[in-house]
Design a protein around this motif. Structure first.
Motif, PDB file in Angstrom:
ATOM      1  N   ASP A 157       0.822  -1.214   0.000  1.00  0.00           N
ATOM      2  CA  ASP A 157       0.000   0.000   0.000  1.00  0.00           C
ATOM      3  C   ASP A 157       0.853   1.259   0.000  1.00  0.00           C
ATOM      4  OD1 ASP A 157      -2.259  -1.536  -0.024  1.00  0.00           O
ATOM      5  OD2 ASP A 157      -2.671  -1.363   2.122  1.00  0.00           O
ATOM      6  N   ASN A 215       2.262   1.663  -3.521  1.00  0.00           N
ATOM      7  CA  ASN A 215       1.178   2.104  -4.409  1.00  0.00           C
ATOM      8  C   ASN A 215       0.893   3.585  -4.224  1.00  0.00           C
ATOM      9  OD1 ASN A 215       0.613  -0.257  -5.844  1.00  0.00           O
ATOM     10  ND2 ASN A 215      -0.732  -1.051  -4.242  1.00  0.00           N
ATOM     11  N   ALA A 216       0.923   4.054  -2.982  1.00  0.00           N
ATOM     12  CA  ALA A 216       0.675   5.471  -2.700  1.00  0.00           C
ATOM     13  C   ALA A 216       1.743   6.361  -3.335  1.00  0.00           C
ATOM     14  CB  ALA A 216       0.629   5.708  -1.189  1.00  0.00           C
ATOM     15  N   ALA A 239      -1.614   5.491   3.052  1.00  0.00           N
ATOM     16  CA  ALA A 239      -1.252   4.152   3.515  1.00  0.00           C
ATOM     17  C   ALA A 239      -1.212   4.110   5.041  1.00  0.00           C
ATOM     18  CB  ALA A 239       0.098   3.744   2.936  1.00  0.00           C
ATOM     19  N   THR A 253      -4.837   3.939   6.217  1.00  0.00           N
ATOM     20  CA  THR A 253      -5.424   2.621   5.939  1.00  0.00           C
ATOM     21  C   THR A 253      -4.975   1.596   6.973  1.00  0.00           C
ATOM     22  OG1 THR A 253      -5.586   3.008   3.564  1.00  0.00           O
ATOM     23  CG2 THR A 253      -5.510   0.712   4.277  1.00  0.00           C
ATOM     24  N   TRP A 254      -3.673   1.586   7.253  1.00  0.00           N
ATOM     25  CA  TRP A 254      -3.143   0.581   8.174  1.00  0.00           C
ATOM     26  C   TRP A 254      -3.381   0.946   9.638  1.00  0.00           C
ATOM     27  CZ3 TRP A 254      -1.492  -4.323   7.600  1.00  0.00           C
ATOM     28  CH2 TRP A 254      -1.511  -4.794   6.289  1.00  0.00           C
TER      29      TRP A 254
END
Length: 338
Positions: free
Chosen positions: A180, A183-184, A310, A313-314
């Motif tokens: 993630d 990807n960010a 990220a 999200t985490w």
């Protein structure tokens, strides 16, 4: 009694005396870790064995298996095997445990930490205690925390000076959270076992990777297959010595104390060696031909902002309360401004 009988009796008495003075055969346990036998992970494992043998008067020792040999190179599987009692000890990093224990990703949230003081406040404080409780629920007793370190980015394409420079790079990553993060940043993450990574970098299957300098990049000779490094300190990764709960419960309090003391001393040593190697690491890497770009505070902040999605999200996955505990501990230990 004949001379023959006297001699036999004397020999028997000597054998009994020798038996009384000789410790029982050592009980040998298996310890698995991710990296090869040149790393500070290995040095920590060797120190643990040395101290365990000494503390138990030779009655306990460990056989060390580097490169996740006992799990066919699968570094993520080691903790699961310890949790169910199929493996005795493991030295592994927090990020490698996240498939089994997602909460362990909290340590590696992007830009959670600024420096070693922040790190030590959490591993030695209530956050470390809480993570030990969470690991125990999975059948793993965390004996002591060591250090993999701040993860720095390397690649073969170009210097990394801004998030834009990450765009399109094929990056080897260790676990789901880093997918993630990459990807960010616009990169193309490839989750891969460490045992496969060197050849993948060498053959151009991936462009780069991210790992700590002292614990991995130097001892694993990553500089031989990578041209550029940016020390961006974007994520921290502790390691730990863990033991199977089943094995731990089979020991009395005295034996448990011997094992824990050996683990704590070994990880203190491992952390010290890792930080020393990291401190002199950039100069060494420059000597080996790597091109180093040290980002400014403003450039670091750009990476921080780019990886915030990220982080968020985490933070939700590991639990807002757990993240808050880490953040509050870090804030409480912050040095006052001059």
């Amino acid at each position: 009694m004949t001379l023959k009988h006297l001699a036999a009796a004397a020999a028997l008495a000597a054998a009994f005396a020798a038996t009384a003075l000789t410790p029982a055969l050592a009980e040998t346990f298996r310890l698995s870790h991710n990296t090869n036998d040149t790393t500070t992970w290995q040095k920590g494992a060797e120190k643990f064995n040395e101290l365990l043998e000494k503390g138990s008067n030779g009655e306990m020792d460990v056989r060390i298996f580097p490169n996740a040999q006992l799990t066919g190179g699968d570094q993520m599987k080691q903790a699961e095997m310890v949790g169910r009692g199929a493996l005795d000890f493991v030295v592994t990093s927090a990020i490698n445990v996240t498939p089994l224990v997602p909460e362990m990703a909290v340590f590696s949230l992007p830009y959670l930490y600024s420096d070693y003081d922040d790190v030590d406040a959490t591993t030695a404080g209530k956050p470390g205690e809480r993570m030990t409780e969470i690991m125990a629920e999975k059948g793993i007793v965390v004996l002591a925390w060591g250090e993999n370190g701040f993860r720095e980015v390397t690649n073969n394409a170009r210097p990394i000076k801004s998030p834009a420079d990450m765009k399109g790079l094929k990056m080897r990553v260790a676990g789901p959270m880093y997918i993630d993060v990459m990807n960010a940043l616009g990169a193309n993450p490839q989750q891969m076992q460490w045992t496969e990574t060197f050849s993948a970098l060498q053959q151009g299957v991936v462009d780069g990777q991210e790992n700590p300098i002292g614990a991995v990049i130097i001892p694993q000779r990553v500089y031989e297959v990578q041209k550029y490094i940016t020390p961006w300190h974007y994520s921290y990764d502790p390691i730990f010595i863990g033991v199977s709960q089943k094995l731990w419960d089979s020991w009395d309090a005295e034996k448990q104390a011997i094992v824990r003391d050996a683990a704590e001393q070994a990880m203190t040593y491992q952390k010290q060696v890792t930080r020393e190697d990291t401190a002199k690491g950039l100069a060494f890497l420059k000597e080996q031909g790597m091109e180093i770009y040290e980002p400014s505070a403003e450039e670091i902040d750009a990476f921080r902002q780019a990886t915030k999605p990220a982080f968020d999200t985490w933070a939700t996955k590991v639990g807002p309360d757990l993240v808050a505990l880490f953040q509050e501990t870090i804030t409480a230990g912050a040095k006052p401004a001059n």
